[in-house]
Scaffold this motif. Structure first.
Motif, PDB file in Angstrom:
ATOM      1  N   UNK A   1       0.795  -1.226   0.000  1.00 47.88           N
ATOM      2  CA  UNK A   1       0.000   0.000   0.000  1.00 47.88           C
ATOM      3  C   UNK A   1       0.827   1.276   0.000  1.00 47.88           C
ATOM      4  N   UNK A   2       2.016   1.247   0.581  1.00 44.72           N
ATOM      5  CA  UNK A   2       2.853   2.440   0.597  1.00 44.72           C
ATOM      6  C   UNK A   2       3.800   2.509  -0.608  1.00 44.72           C
ATOM      7  N   UNK A   3       3.724   1.519  -1.484  1.00 43.84           N
ATOM      8  CA  UNK A   3       4.642   1.451  -2.615  1.00 43.84           C
ATOM      9  C   UNK A   3       4.053   1.997  -3.911  1.00 43.84           C
ATOM     10  N   UNK A   4       2.744   2.045  -4.002  1.00 47.12           N
ATOM     11  CA  UNK A   4       2.091   2.588  -5.192  1.00 47.12           C
ATOM     12  C   UNK A   4       1.094   3.650  -4.739  1.00 47.12           C
ATOM     13  N   UNK A   5       0.527   4.374  -5.670  1.00 42.71           N
ATOM     14  CA  UNK A   5      -0.417   5.423  -5.300  1.00 42.71           C
ATOM     15  C   UNK A   5      -1.593   4.846  -4.522  1.00 42.71           C
ATOM     16  N   UNK A   6      -2.184   5.664  -3.678  1.00 47.10           N
ATOM     17  CA  UNK A   6      -3.289   5.207  -2.834  1.00 47.10           C
ATOM     18  C   UNK A   6      -4.494   4.836  -3.681  1.00 47.10           C
ATOM     19  N   UNK A   7      -5.361   3.997  -3.124  1.00 49.63           N
ATOM     20  CA  UNK A   7      -6.584   3.616  -3.819  1.00 49.63           C
ATOM     21  C   UNK A   7      -7.444   4.842  -4.099  1.00 49.63           C
ATOM     22  N   UNK A   8      -7.482   5.768  -3.150  1.00 46.92           N
ATOM     23  CA  UNK A   8      -8.275   6.984  -3.332  1.00 46.92           C
ATOM     24  C   UNK A   8      -7.789   7.783  -4.542  1.00 46.92           C
ATOM     25  N   UNK A   9      -6.485   7.951  -4.637  1.00 47.53           N
ATOM     26  CA  UNK A   9      -5.918   8.674  -5.768  1.00 47.53           C
ATOM     27  C   UNK A   9      -6.172   7.933  -7.074  1.00 47.53           C
ATOM     28  N   UNK A  10      -6.026   6.599  -7.038  1.00 50.04           N
ATOM     29  CA  UNK A  10      -6.235   5.789  -8.239  1.00 50.04           C
ATOM     30  C   UNK A  10      -7.680   5.868  -8.722  1.00 50.04           C
ATOM     31  N   UNK A  11      -8.636   5.796  -7.792  1.00 46.99           N
ATOM     32  CA  UNK A  11     -10.044   5.909  -8.178  1.00 46.99           C
ATOM     33  C   UNK A  11     -10.365   7.303  -8.709  1.00 46.99           C
ATOM     34  N   UNK A  12      -9.700   8.319  -8.188  1.00 50.22           N
ATOM     35  CA  UNK A  12      -9.896   9.687  -8.697  1.00 50.22           C
ATOM     36  C   UNK A  12      -9.450   9.787 -10.153  1.00 50.22           C
ATOM     37  N   UNK A  13      -8.317   9.161 -10.462  1.00 52.78           N
ATOM     38  CA  UNK A  13      -7.831   9.163 -11.834  1.00 52.78           C
ATOM     39  C   UNK A  13      -8.817   8.440 -12.750  1.00 52.78           C
ATOM     40  N   UNK A  14      -9.313   7.291 -12.282  1.00 57.85           N
ATOM     41  CA  UNK A  14     -10.293   6.549 -13.067  1.00 57.85           C
ATOM     42  C   UNK A  14     -11.547   7.390 -13.323  1.00 57.85           C
ATOM     43  N   UNK A  15     -12.004   8.088 -12.277  1.00 51.31           N
ATOM     44  CA  UNK A  15     -13.198   8.929 -12.400  1.00 51.31           C
ATOM     45  C   UNK A  15     -12.987  10.023 -13.443  1.00 51.31           C
ATOM     46  N   UNK A  16     -11.799  10.625 -13.451  1.00 49.10           N
ATOM     47  CA  UNK A  16     -11.495  11.676 -14.428  1.00 49.10           C
ATOM     48  C   UNK A  16     -11.473  11.125 -15.847  1.00 49.10           C
ATOM     49  N   UNK A  17     -11.200   9.834 -15.964  1.00 48.32           N
ATOM     50  CA  UNK A  17     -11.227   9.188 -17.278  1.00 48.32           C
ATOM     51  C   UNK A  17     -12.617   8.676 -17.631  1.00 48.32           C
ATOM     52  N   UNK A  18     -13.586   8.977 -16.761  1.00 47.77           N
ATOM     53  CA  UNK A  18     -14.964   8.597 -17.031  1.00 47.77           C
ATOM     54  C   UNK A  18     -15.316   7.178 -16.642  1.00 47.77           C
ATOM     55  N   UNK A  19     -14.515   6.587 -15.746  1.00 46.04           N
ATOM     56  CA  UNK A  19     -14.752   5.206 -15.316  1.00 46.04           C
ATOM     57  C   UNK A  19     -15.098   5.203 -13.832  1.00 46.04           C
TER      58      UNK A  19
END
Length: 303
Positions: free
Chosen positions: A140-158
């Motif tokens: 969990x501390x080695x890659x971006x957080x789930x919250x940040x990852x879901x935000x990126x997905x949301x910006x891509x319309x997913x």
């Protein structure tokens, strides 16, 4: 000085005889070539040995990048059983793959729900346990957080609903229950509790050819190394990392030329028979609008 492009040929398994064949095919088209070969212990300087399971060959990338000191504008990864259009070289690959302004390329990606039963056909393919259970990797501390990852997905319309396993997916995968008994438990869990959400956004997709800009190559390879340690299937690991790290992702559907993919044994046998397993015959009869052909098992071909 940063060179234009590096061609990295990924071998799922150790086929040393293919190294010479692929050198012959690409040496006059790319100045910088590396072969990423599992368990290689030979002496060729541009062959990088890696140690990982082929189901997680994203780990090959992470290990290989630690052994390449040169810097490149683009890193062009291609499987050893892909044959590129013979016109593609280091002077024009950007045009062929519509690359500019730090764009990246992969054939296609889809969120796991859109991949349907494919995502559940084997235990090594199911992404949920990799993120839900502790499997010996503190990630969990080695890659971006789930919250940040879901935000990126949301910006891509997913939205989050696209990163879940529903009843339809399990039902379509039911023929594989002997290979993956967890489907039985998962079916009743969804029946009682509703669809199961992945704690992290995961995409699936075709991962035998991908091109990434050097700007984020080390962040990209680090994420792939972590995913490999988590046992995430390669055709989820690479599409996920690319969607999360590269804002402008080109897919084949956007290109003028299309790949020829040989899905069945009949298709593969047909092309071998048509060209008599001779590479020169294959490129001599190449269709201009064919981007690449996959798979072509060069160990069976004369080059």
């Amino acid at each position: 000085m940063i060179s234009n492009v590096c061609l990295l040929i990924i071998y799922n398994h150790r086929y040393d005889a293919n190294i010479e064949k692929l050198e012959k095919i690409y040496k006059n088209r790319f100045n910088n070539i590396y072969h990423i070969v599992p368990f290689y212990n030979g002496t060729k300087e541009n062959v990088i040995p890696v140690y990982e399971c082929s189901f997680r060959f994203e780990g090959y990338v992470a290990q290989a990048m630690k052994q390449i000191s040169e810097k490149y504008e683009y890193y062009f990864f291609v499987a050893d059983d892909i044959v590129l259009n013979p016109s593609i070289d280091e002077t024009n690959y950007k045009k062929w793959f519509s690359l500019k302004d730090n764009r990246s390329f992969i054939t296609f990606t889809k969120p796991i729900r859109e991949m349907k039963d494919w995502a559940l056909r084997r235990s090594f393919m199911d992404p949920l346990p990799k993120f839900e259970w502790y499997n010996g990797t503190i990630w969990k501390d080695e890659i971006m957080s789930a919250e940040q990852a879901f935000d990126i997905a949301q910006k891509k319309g997913v939205g989050r609903d696209e990163f879940c396993v529903d009843l339809g997916m399990v039902w379509k995968a039911r023929k594989n229950i002997k290979k993956y008994p967890r489907l039985f438990v998962l079916f009743f869990k969804i029946l009682m509790l509703g669809k199961q959400y992945c704690p992290y956004p995961v995409w699936g997709g075709y991962s035998d050819i991908f091109i990434v800009p050097g700007k984020k190559i080390y962040e990209f390879s680090h994420m792939l190394g972590v995913f490999a340690a988590m046992n995430l299937f390669v055709e989820m690991a690479i599409p996920t990392a690319m969607n999360l790290l590269f804002e402008d992702l080109v897919e084949e559907k956007e290109l003028e030329t299309k790949a020829r993919v040989l899905w069945s044994n009949e298709d593969r046998d047909g092309i071998e028979k048509k060209y008599e397993r001779n590479y020169n015959n294959l490129i001599g009869g190449w269709e201009e609008n064919c981007l690449y052909i996959h798979p072509v098992k060069l160990s069976r071909w004369e080059v």
